[in-house]
Write a protein that holds these residues in place. Structure first.
Motif, PDB file in Angstrom:
ATOM      1  N   THR A  24      30.725  68.842  49.479  1.00  0.00           N
ATOM      2  CA  THR A  24      29.444  68.661  50.152  1.00  0.00           C
ATOM      3  C   THR A  24      28.364  69.477  49.458  1.00  0.00           C
ATOM      4  O   THR A  24      28.542  70.678  49.222  1.00  0.00           O
ATOM      5  CB  THR A  24      29.557  69.093  51.629  1.00  0.00           C
ATOM      6  N   GLY A  25      27.260  68.804  49.098  1.00  0.00           N
ATOM      7  CA  GLY A  25      26.131  69.485  48.471  1.00  0.00           C
ATOM      8  C   GLY A  25      26.386  69.974  47.062  1.00  0.00           C
ATOM      9  O   GLY A  25      25.596  70.733  46.503  1.00  0.00           O
ATOM     10  N   ALA A  26      27.486  69.545  46.444  1.00  0.00           N
ATOM     11  CA  ALA A  26      27.806  69.988  45.081  1.00  0.00           C
ATOM     12  C   ALA A  26      26.809  69.425  44.076  1.00  0.00           C
ATOM     13  O   ALA A  26      26.232  68.361  44.275  1.00  0.00           O
ATOM     14  CB  ALA A  26      29.221  69.559  44.708  1.00  0.00           C
ATOM     15  N   ASN A  27      26.614  70.147  42.989  1.00  0.00           N
ATOM     16  CA  ASN A  27      25.772  69.683  41.895  1.00  0.00           C
ATOM     17  C   ASN A  27      26.681  69.122  40.805  1.00  0.00           C
ATOM     18  O   ASN A  27      27.345  69.870  40.097  1.00  0.00           O
ATOM     19  CB  ASN A  27      24.918  70.820  41.338  1.00  0.00           C
ATOM     20  N   LEU A  28      26.711  67.796  40.718  1.00  0.00           N
ATOM     21  CA  LEU A  28      27.517  67.099  39.713  1.00  0.00           C
ATOM     22  C   LEU A  28      26.618  66.333  38.754  1.00  0.00           C
ATOM     23  O   LEU A  28      27.024  65.334  38.172  1.00  0.00           O
ATOM     24  CB  LEU A  28      28.494  66.146  40.413  1.00  0.00           C
TER      25      LEU A  28
END
Length: 142
Positions: A24-28
Motif C-alpha cells: 500500500t502506497g509503495a513507490n514502484l
C-alpha cells in the motif's frame, strides 16, 4: 510481508513471488516486475507509473487508487482485480486479462487495449480509448 510505503522506484524485481504482500502506497515508479507474482497483493494508492508488469500475475490484487499511467501490463493477469479510480492513461494492456475486474472511475484514455480480454467486469471505466465501449460489463472495440 508488509512493504507498505516501500521505495522501490527503478528497481528490477522480475519474477519476484510476492503474492498477498502489502505494498500500500509503495513507490514502484519505473520498476521492472516482469513475470512477477503479485496475486492478491495490496497495491492500493501505489505509484506504479511507467512500471513494467509484462506477463505479471495481479489476479485478485487490490490496486484501488493506484497510478499506473504509462505502465506496461501487456499479457498481465488482472482477473478479479480492483482497479477502481486507477489512472491507466497511456498504459499498455495488450493481451491482458481483465475479466471480472472492477474499473469504477478508472481512466483508460489512450490505453492500448488490443487483444484484451475484459468480460464480466464488476464495474466499467469512466474513460476509454477512442473506438472502445463498455457494454454489458464487457469492453468491446467498435
Amino acid at each position: 510481508a508488509n512493504l507498505s510505503g516501500a521505495f522501490l522506484s527503478n528497481t528490477k524485481l522480475n519474477n519476484i513471488q510476492v503474492a498477498n504482500t502489502k505494498l500500500t502506497g509503495a513507490n514502484l515508479y519505473r520498476a521492472d516486475l516482469i513475470n512477477a507474482n503479485l496475486a492478491g497483493a495490496f497495491l492500493n494508492n501505489a505509484d506504479m507509473r511507467e512500471a513494467k508488469f509484462n506477463d505479471a500475475n495481479l489476479s485478485g490484487a487490490n490496486l484501488n487508487g493506484a497510478n499506473l499511467r504509462g505502465a506496461n501490463l501487456s499479457g498481465a493477469n488482472l482477473r478479479d482485480a480492483d482497479l477502481n479510480g486507477n489512472d491507466l492513461r497511456n498504459a499498455n494492456l495488450e493481451n491482458a486479462d481483465l475479466s471480472g475486474a472492477s474499473l469504477y472511475r478508472a481512466d483508460l484514455s489512450n490505453t492500448n487495449l488490443n487483444g484484451v480480454s475484459a468480460i464480466n467486469l464488476r464495474r466499467c471505466p469512466v474513460n476509454l480509448p477512442t473506438g472502445w465501449a463498455c457494454e454489458n460489463n464487457s469492453l468491446i472495440q467498435r
